[in-house]
Design a protein around this motif. Structure first.
Motif, short mmCIF file in Angstrom:
data_model
loop_
_atom_site.label_atom_id
_atom_site.label_comp_id
_atom_site.label_asym_id
_atom_site.label_seq_id
_atom_site.Cartn_x
_atom_site.Cartn_y
_atom_site.Cartn_z
N GLY A 262 0.77 -1.29 0.00
CA GLY A 262 -0.05 -0.12 0.09
C GLY A 262 0.78 1.29 -0.04
N ASP A 263 2.13 1.17 -0.19
CA ASP A 263 2.95 2.24 -0.06
C ASP A 263 3.62 2.60 -1.48
N ILE A 264 3.73 3.84 -2.03
CA ILE A 264 4.66 3.96 -3.08
C ILE A 264 6.02 4.10 -2.63
N VAL A 265 7.27 3.18 -3.36
CA VAL A 265 8.51 3.27 -2.78
C VAL A 265 9.39 3.71 -4.08
N ALA A 266 10.07 4.84 -3.88
CA ALA A 266 10.83 5.12 -4.95
C ALA A 266 12.05 5.47 -4.46
N THR A 267 13.06 4.85 -5.43
CA THR A 267 14.35 4.99 -5.20
C THR A 267 15.17 5.04 -6.20
N THR A 268 16.43 5.74 -5.93
CA THR A 268 17.68 6.04 -6.98
C THR A 268 18.97 5.52 -6.67
N GLN A 269 19.67 4.99 -7.46
CA GLN A 269 20.94 4.42 -7.34
C GLN A 269 21.97 5.60 -7.47
N ALA A 270 21.78 6.46 -8.73
CA ALA A 270 22.78 7.54 -8.69
C ALA A 270 21.79 8.78 -8.72
N PRO A 271 22.28 9.95 -8.30
CA PRO A 271 21.17 11.31 -8.30
C PRO A 271 20.32 11.34 -9.23
N LEU A 272 19.15 11.65 -9.12
CA LEU A 272 18.23 12.00 -10.01
C LEU A 272 18.79 12.89 -11.13
#
Ligand code: EPU
Length: 430
Positions: free
Chosen positions: A143-153
């Motif tokens: 039920g959560d949106i989980v957003a991640t980045t490896q390098a800077p956006l």
């Protein structure tokens, strides 16, 4: 539990002040998470959706100082968490802007899937598409949106498949501190998009083209603090205009940007309402006798979907057969059943409503199905003969500041009454 009680049939006279725009404020408050310093934000509407946002930011570690009811100083530099409190974020639609803000600042975000009014399916695929192009991975977990980045956006060209207010604002927020240039097209052009861009630019962002189809965001290293005043609420102003049209009377609606109201004004003029632009006010005059018209909702500068239920009430008491085509949301006619209970003659077929005007609506118990539908019930109650009681008013209070006081000041016989919780039914074995 509380209800509105309206004894209708009285025309409205006087002056009403419009509050700050809800749909700008719900973007600007989360965007303050990007700012390394104190933002002083004025003309913040005093409504429950905003209170919820201030609670979310406080729970996340921001310092929120109330200067007066509509002015706040926010310092989000102390926020360390990348998660928004689930039980609060799931209650509002605009919590999705926390994803863009947290991603932009920390490269990571966990935010509950958004709540909000029910108009059928409300996907956020275009927001996710933008975040993906900028280098983020987005999943839905429990039920959560989980957003991640490896390098800077990083920046990129985001070609949206549809014109979306939320996706345009969310991608703009995420892009402010990203590396390089982000281009969003076709961008939505609503006044609150321009307001969000102006707020971010006032804090040091580099955004151009807001209000056109193409928005360019050149990433900057840091946003500093500053002052900003939110624009007046286009839809709150339009709601009072529709109320005067349907109930009759003469009201000066002040603290507005008349240009933002052009499309609403021209429809109401077609219906026989006299509207005079007066700098930062509009004077609205109606004898309650309205002509039929046709409305098709569209993104700005078209007729706003958020005014569709309110103008529908005007049509229910207009002379002849009017028609509405809803082209933004799949299911925004749920309130028509409530209007029928008041004597309206409406047929709905998919996204089209055909409204045959009647002489008078009759007051009766109705409910607010969502925010704008609730506002429509208030207008119907003002125009109707007899007494209308409206339940589920929490929806109305999500988006309209002091609606009871504002309408009472215009002469409406309008009260907010607390009603006791219904008694629990006790079932005994036997
Ligand atoms: N859509 C998608 N995918 C997306 C996003 C949107 O398919 O990723 C579709 C929607 O399903 C809809 C259309 O695109 O059919 C337009 O949606 P949009 O994204 O523009 O709407 P939103 O950002 O979710 C905001 C306002 C609404 C208002 C709409 C349209 C906020 C918090 N909400 O919603 O306001 O109706 O824009 O103008 O800003 C209200 O204030 O009462 C209200 C519902």
């Amino acid at each position: 539990m509380a209800q509105y009680v309206i004894h209708g049939g009285k025309p409205l006279y006087g002056t009403v002040n419009i509050s700050g725009a809800k749909n700008a404020a719900v973007g600007i408050l989360p965007a303050a998470l990007l700012v390394d310093g104190v933002c002083r934000i004025e003309n913040v509407p005093d409504i429950s959706d905003i209170q919820l946002f201030l609670d979310i930011l406080t729970r996340m570690g921001a310092s929120v100082r109330m200067i007066n009811k509509t002015t706040f100083e926010l310092d989000c530099s102390t926020v360390r968490t990348t998660s928004a409190p689930h039980e609060l974020a799931c209650k509002i639609r605009a919590s999705y802007y926390l994803v863009g803000a947290l991603l932009g600042r920390f490269g990571k975000a966990t935010v509950a899937m958004p709540g909000g009014c029910d108009f059928g399916v409300r996907p956020i695929d275009q927001h996710i598409k933008g975040f993906n192009i900028m280098g983020a991975n987005v999943e839905t977990i429990n039920g959560d949106i989980v957003a991640t980045t490896q390098a800077p956006l990083h920046g990129g060209r985001v070609s949206l498949d549809i014109v979306s207010v939320g996706a345009t604002m969310n991608i703009m927020i995420a892009a402010v501190l990203a590396e390089g240039l982000t281009i969003i097209e076709p961008a939505a052009k609503e006044p609150h998009i321009v307001d969000l861009a102006n707020f971010l630019n006032a804090m040091g962002a580099n955004i151009t083209g807001a209000g056109t189809d193409v928005i360019k965001v050149r990433g900057v290293k840091r946003l500093r603090g500053g002052h900003y005043s939110i624009i007046p609420d286009q839809i709150e102003a339009g709601t009072y205009m529709a109320a005067v049209a349907a109930a009759g009377g003469k009201v000066r609606i002040q603290n507005v940007i008349p240009k933002h109201l052009d499309c609403i004004s021209s429809k109401l003029r077609e219906m026989g309402v006299k509207i005079t632009n007066e700098g930062d006010a509009v004077l609205v005059e109606s004898d309650g006798h309205l002509n039929k018209t046709k409305v098709k909702t569209n993104p700005y500068p078209g007729f706003p979907t958020d005014m569709q239920p309110q103008i529908a009430v005007c049509m229910t008491v207009a002379n002849g057969t009017s028609m509405i085509t809803e082209s933004v949301w799949d299911n925004r006619f749920r309130y028509i059943g409530e209007l029928r209970r008041m004597g309206a003659n409406v047929q709905v077929d998919g996204k089209v409503a055909v409204i045959e005007g009647v002489d008078k609506l009759r007051g009766c118990p109705v409910k607010a199905c969502d925010l704008r539908a609730g506002a429509a019930m208030v207008i119907a109650g003002l125009a109707a003969e007899g007494t209308t009681t409206i339940s589920e008013i929490k929806y109305v209070e999500r988006g309209y500041e002091n609606i009871v006081e504002k309408l009472r000041d215009l002469g409406a016989d309008f009260q907010r009454v607390e009603t006791p919780e219904p008694p629990l039914t006790v079932i005994t074995a036997g």
